[in-house]
Design a protein around this motif. Structure first.
Motif, mmCIF file in Angstrom:
data_model
loop_
_atom_site.group_PDB
_atom_site.id
_atom_site.type_symbol
_atom_site.label_atom_id
_atom_site.label_comp_id
_atom_site.label_asym_id
_atom_site.label_seq_id
_atom_site.Cartn_x
_atom_site.Cartn_y
_atom_site.Cartn_z
ATOM 1 N N GLU A 188 65.813 26.484 9.552
ATOM 2 C CA GLU A 188 65.530 27.006 10.893
ATOM 3 C C GLU A 188 64.077 27.456 10.995
ATOM 4 O OE1 GLU A 188 67.719 26.716 13.250
ATOM 5 O OE2 GLU A 188 69.363 26.112 11.941
ATOM 6 N N GLY A 189 63.182 26.687 10.420
ATOM 7 C CA GLY A 189 61.777 27.064 10.413
ATOM 8 C C GLY A 189 60.877 26.019 11.031
ATOM 9 N N ARG A 190 59.669 26.452 11.323
ATOM 10 C CA ARG A 190 58.628 25.568 11.845
ATOM 11 C C ARG A 190 57.298 25.987 11.229
ATOM 12 N NH1 ARG A 190 58.755 26.503 17.887
ATOM 13 N NH2 ARG A 190 59.405 28.547 17.216
ATOM 14 N N LEU A 191 56.354 25.051 11.186
ATOM 15 C CA LEU A 191 55.034 25.339 10.636
ATOM 16 C C LEU A 191 53.982 24.867 11.627
ATOM 17 C CD1 LEU A 191 53.554 26.416 8.075
ATOM 18 C CD2 LEU A 191 53.382 24.030 7.349
ATOM 19 N N PHE A 192 52.967 25.706 11.827
ATOM 20 C CA PHE A 192 51.887 25.400 12.757
ATOM 21 C C PHE A 192 50.560 25.394 12.024
ATOM 22 C CE2 PHE A 192 55.343 27.149 15.138
ATOM 23 C CZ PHE A 192 55.363 26.420 16.318
ATOM 24 N N LEU A 193 49.746 24.368 12.277
ATOM 25 C CA LEU A 193 48.402 24.249 11.720
ATOM 26 C C LEU A 193 47.428 24.420 12.875
ATOM 27 C CD1 LEU A 193 46.483 23.453 9.319
ATOM 28 C CD2 LEU A 193 46.709 21.109 10.134
ATOM 29 N N ASP A 194 46.665 25.508 12.853
ATOM 30 C CA ASP A 194 45.750 25.837 13.953
ATOM 31 C C ASP A 194 46.445 25.749 15.314
ATOM 32 O OD1 ASP A 194 43.654 26.460 12.293
ATOM 33 O OD2 ASP A 194 42.623 24.551 12.545
ATOM 34 N N GLY A 195 47.680 26.245 15.383
ATOM 35 C CA GLY A 195 48.413 26.311 16.643
ATOM 36 C C GLY A 195 49.203 25.074 17.003
ATOM 37 N N GLU A 196 49.038 23.984 16.258
ATOM 38 C CA GLU A 196 49.761 22.738 16.532
ATOM 39 C C GLU A 196 50.946 22.621 15.577
ATOM 40 O OE1 GLU A 196 49.057 20.197 18.815
ATOM 41 O OE2 GLU A 196 47.531 21.528 19.669
ATOM 42 N N GLU A 197 52.140 22.385 16.127
ATOM 43 C CA GLU A 197 53.311 22.275 15.270
ATOM 44 C C GLU A 197 53.228 21.031 14.393
ATOM 45 O OE1 GLU A 197 58.181 22.529 15.285
ATOM 46 O OE2 GLU A 197 57.115 22.577 17.196
ATOM 47 N N MET A 198 53.553 21.204 13.129
ATOM 48 C CA MET A 198 53.575 20.096 12.173
ATOM 49 C C MET A 198 55.018 19.601 12.073
ATOM 50 S SD MET A 198 51.001 21.411 9.210
ATOM 51 C CE MET A 198 50.795 19.752 8.549
ATOM 52 N N ALA A 199 55.375 18.662 12.909
ATOM 53 C CA ALA A 199 56.740 18.149 12.956
ATOM 54 C C ALA A 199 57.125 17.428 11.671
ATOM 55 C CB ALA A 199 56.909 17.214 14.149
ATOM 56 N N GLN A 200 56.125 16.975 10.911
ATOM 57 C CA GLN A 200 56.398 16.193 9.710
ATOM 58 C C GLN A 200 56.660 17.061 8.472
ATOM 59 O OE1 GLN A 200 53.426 16.692 11.131
ATOM 60 N NE2 GLN A 200 51.713 16.269 9.784
ATOM 61 N N ILE A 201 56.720 18.374 8.635
ATOM 62 C CA ILE A 201 56.894 19.256 7.478
ATOM 63 C C ILE A 201 58.296 19.107 6.872
ATOM 64 C CG2 ILE A 201 57.648 21.307 8.761
ATOM 65 C CD1 ILE A 201 55.199 21.391 5.840
#
Length: 148
Positions: free
Chosen positions: A13-26
């Motif tokens: 149930e997590g998400r990761l953002f790189l400089d505010g952009e979601e990294m859907a490929q994580i």
């Protein structure tokens, strides 16, 4: 208070953002702070003392290979000599647990290495593992006060 199984937080149930952009490929993400310690010999004790004198941050993220994002970051560095730094934010929000949302922000993130090419006839889905370091981190004030 006893532990209820529904309160255990799911890492899915997590998400990761790189400089505010979601990294859907994580696929997976882990960041660790390691304390730097020096040994302190103390007269009259057989056990060595330890004094913390700093800390360092590092981590690894594993990505499904769906873009050339990491390749571009490395090529830009090689071609220009400008080493980019980023902000990563990990958001963990398992609604079932009732714990609330945890947002950990890492600052001055610098990628150590990235695979720039790879082929594998025996793998259905390519992945890339990207180690990194970071220089600062934060947790929103309302979550930090949970520990007091």
């Amino acid at each position: 208070m006893s532990l209820r199984s529904r309160d255990v937080i799911s890492g899915k149930e997590g998400r990761l953002f790189l400089d505010g952009e979601e990294m859907a490929q994580i696929k997976s993400f882990e960041a660790t702070v390691e304390k730097n310690k020096e040994e302190v010999p103390i007269m009259g004790r057989r056990m060595m003392g330890h004094k913390t004198n700093g800390a360092s941050g590092s981590g690894t993220m594993t990505l499904h290979k769906v873009t050339s994002q990491m390749v571009k970051i490395m090529i830009d560095y090689v071609k220009t000599g400008v080493d980019p730094y980023f902000t990563l934010q990990s958001v963990l929000d398992d609604k079932t647990s009732g714990r609330g949302t945890e947002r950990v922000t890492l600052y001055e993130v610098n990628f150590d290495s990235a695979k720039v090419a790879g082929l594998d006839a025996e793998t259905a889905a390519l992945e890339e593992e990207v180690p990194f370091t970071f220089e600062d981190l934060d947790l929103p004030e309302e979550l930090r006060s949970d520990f007091n």
